[in-house]
Design a protein around this motif. Structure first.
Motif, PDB file in Angstrom:
ATOM      1  N   GLU A 240       0.761  -1.238  -0.131  1.00 52.40           N
ATOM      2  CA  GLU A 240      -0.110  -0.036   0.088  1.00 52.40           C
ATOM      3  C   GLU A 240       0.771   1.221   0.112  1.00 52.40           C
ATOM      4  O   GLU A 240       1.806   1.081   0.519  1.00 52.40           O
ATOM      5  CB  GLU A 240      -0.895  -0.008   1.325  1.00 52.40           C
ATOM      6  CG  GLU A 240      -1.886  -0.986   1.191  1.00 52.40           C
ATOM      7  CD  GLU A 240      -3.143  -0.978   0.243  1.00 52.40           C
ATOM      8  OE1 GLU A 240      -3.519   0.137  -0.139  1.00 52.40           O
ATOM      9  OE2 GLU A 240      -3.652  -1.988  -0.320  1.00 52.40           O
ATOM     10  N   TYR A 241       0.167   2.190  -0.831  1.00 51.64           N
ATOM     11  CA  TYR A 241       1.251   3.645  -0.633  1.00 51.64           C
ATOM     12  C   TYR A 241       1.380   4.049   0.505  1.00 51.64           C
ATOM     13  O   TYR A 241       2.818   4.409   0.824  1.00 51.64           O
ATOM     14  CB  TYR A 241       0.536   4.646  -1.713  1.00 51.64           C
ATOM     15  CG  TYR A 241       1.343   5.826  -1.903  1.00 51.64           C
ATOM     16  CD1 TYR A 241       2.287   6.097  -2.736  1.00 51.64           C
ATOM     17  CD2 TYR A 241       0.927   6.864  -1.057  1.00 51.64           C
ATOM     18  CE1 TYR A 241       2.853   6.975  -3.270  1.00 51.64           C
ATOM     19  CE2 TYR A 241       1.498   8.094  -1.177  1.00 51.64           C
ATOM     20  CZ  TYR A 241       2.873   8.123  -2.123  1.00 51.64           C
ATOM     21  OH  TYR A 241       3.564   9.318  -2.385  1.00 51.64           O
ATOM     22  N   GLU A 242       0.611   3.989   1.669  1.00 51.86           N
ATOM     23  CA  GLU A 242       0.800   4.674   2.986  1.00 51.86           C
ATOM     24  C   GLU A 242       1.797   3.735   3.456  1.00 51.86           C
ATOM     25  O   GLU A 242       2.682   4.251   4.529  1.00 51.86           O
ATOM     26  CB  GLU A 242      -0.332   4.707   3.424  1.00 51.86           C
ATOM     27  CG  GLU A 242      -1.675   5.333   3.303  1.00 51.86           C
ATOM     28  CD  GLU A 242      -2.227   4.807   2.051  1.00 51.86           C
ATOM     29  OE1 GLU A 242      -2.413   3.577   1.890  1.00 51.86           O
ATOM     30  OE2 GLU A 242      -2.900   5.567   1.158  1.00 51.86           O
ATOM     31  N   ALA A 243       2.202   2.581   3.237  1.00 46.20           N
ATOM     32  CA  ALA A 243       3.344   1.587   3.727  1.00 46.20           C
ATOM     33  C   ALA A 243       4.714   2.025   3.554  1.00 46.20           C
ATOM     34  O   ALA A 243       5.524   1.545   3.946  1.00 46.20           O
ATOM     35  CB  ALA A 243       2.978   0.262   3.797  1.00 46.20           C
TER      36      ALA A 243
ATOM     37  N   SER B 108       6.782   4.467   3.003  1.00 47.10           N
ATOM     38  CA  SER B 108       7.519   5.249   3.856  1.00 47.10           C
ATOM     39  C   SER B 108       8.008   4.620   5.181  1.00 47.10           C
ATOM     40  O   SER B 108       8.845   5.088   5.911  1.00 47.10           O
ATOM     41  CB  SER B 108       6.898   6.520   4.327  1.00 47.10           C
ATOM     42  OG  SER B 108       5.755   6.378   4.975  1.00 47.10           O
ATOM     43  N   HIS B 109       7.378   3.500   5.740  1.00 46.89           N
ATOM     44  CA  HIS B 109       7.541   2.747   6.867  1.00 46.89           C
ATOM     45  C   HIS B 109       8.469   1.379   6.790  1.00 46.89           C
ATOM     46  O   HIS B 109       8.679   0.574   7.555  1.00 46.89           O
ATOM     47  CB  HIS B 109       5.955   2.413   7.609  1.00 46.89           C
ATOM     48  CG  HIS B 109       5.513   3.683   7.846  1.00 46.89           C
ATOM     49  ND1 HIS B 109       5.596   4.565   8.919  1.00 46.89           N
ATOM     50  CD2 HIS B 109       4.229   4.169   7.532  1.00 46.89           C
ATOM     51  CE1 HIS B 109       4.977   5.506   8.787  1.00 46.89           C
ATOM     52  NE2 HIS B 109       4.078   5.399   7.985  1.00 46.89           N
TER      53      HIS B 109
ATOM     54  N   TYR C 264       8.789  -3.321  11.399  1.00 45.65           N
ATOM     55  CA  TYR C 264       7.689  -2.924  10.593  1.00 45.65           C
ATOM     56  C   TYR C 264       7.122  -4.035   9.644  1.00 45.65           C
ATOM     57  O   TYR C 264       8.108  -4.487   8.995  1.00 45.65           O
ATOM     58  CB  TYR C 264       7.583  -1.669   9.912  1.00 45.65           C
ATOM     59  CG  TYR C 264       6.660  -1.045   9.024  1.00 45.65           C
ATOM     60  CD1 TYR C 264       5.449  -0.730   9.689  1.00 45.65           C
ATOM     61  CD2 TYR C 264       6.340  -1.546   7.891  1.00 45.65           C
ATOM     62  CE1 TYR C 264       4.199  -0.466   9.038  1.00 45.65           C
ATOM     63  CE2 TYR C 264       5.252  -1.208   7.008  1.00 45.65           C
ATOM     64  CZ  TYR C 264       4.044  -0.608   7.744  1.00 45.65           C
ATOM     65  OH  TYR C 264       2.908  -0.324   6.966  1.00 45.65           O
TER      66      TYR C 264
ATOM     67  N   ALA D 297       4.258  -4.728   6.879  1.00 46.28           N
ATOM     68  CA  ALA D 297       3.313  -4.086   6.098  1.00 46.28           C
ATOM     69  C   ALA D 297       2.155  -5.102   5.706  1.00 46.28           C
ATOM     70  O   ALA D 297       1.069  -4.981   5.847  1.00 46.28           O
ATOM     71  CB  ALA D 297       3.705  -3.772   4.575  1.00 46.28           C
TER      72      ALA D 297
END
Length: 86
Positions: free
Chosen positions: A13-16, A18-19, A25, A27
Motif C-alpha cells: 500500500e502507498y501509505e506503507a 515510507s515505513h 515494521y 506491511a
C-alpha cells in the motif's frame, strides 16, 4: 552505482512505503507471527546503505509489485586506503 530489485507480487500500500525501512515494521498483516520474521531485514539494509553514504528507497514496481532501489556512491578505494590490495 544503482541497483534495482523488483517483483510482480501483490505490492505494498502507498501509505506503507515510507515505513518499510522502520525497525520491526511489517506491511503485510499475515506476517505478524513473530515466528515467521522479525521485521529487521529492510531496516538493516537501510542502515548499511547509510553507513556507506548511500540511499535506499521502495517504490511501486511497473510489474505490480515492489521495487527496492539501492544507490551507493562509487569511491576510488586507492584514494581512501593506499594499502588496499583488493
Amino acid at each position: 552505482m544503482c541497483w534495482q530489485i523488483e517483483d510482480d507480487g501483490p505490492g505494498v500500500e502507498y501509505e506503507a512505503l515510507s515505513h518499510l525501512f522502520d525497525l520491526f515494521y511489517r506491511a503485510d498483516p499475515s506476517r505478524h507471527d513473530s515466528h515467521q520474521s522479525s521485521g529487521l531485514g529492510l531496516a538493516i539494509l537501510k542502515k548499511a546503505c547509510e553507513q556507506m553514504n548511500g540511499k535506499v528507497k521502495a517504490v511501486p514496481s511497473q510489474h505490480g509489485g515492489l521495487m527496492i532501489q539501492i544507490d551507493l556512491m562509487k569511491e576510488d578505494v586507492y584514494e581512501q586506503d593506499p594499502d588496499y590490495r583488493g
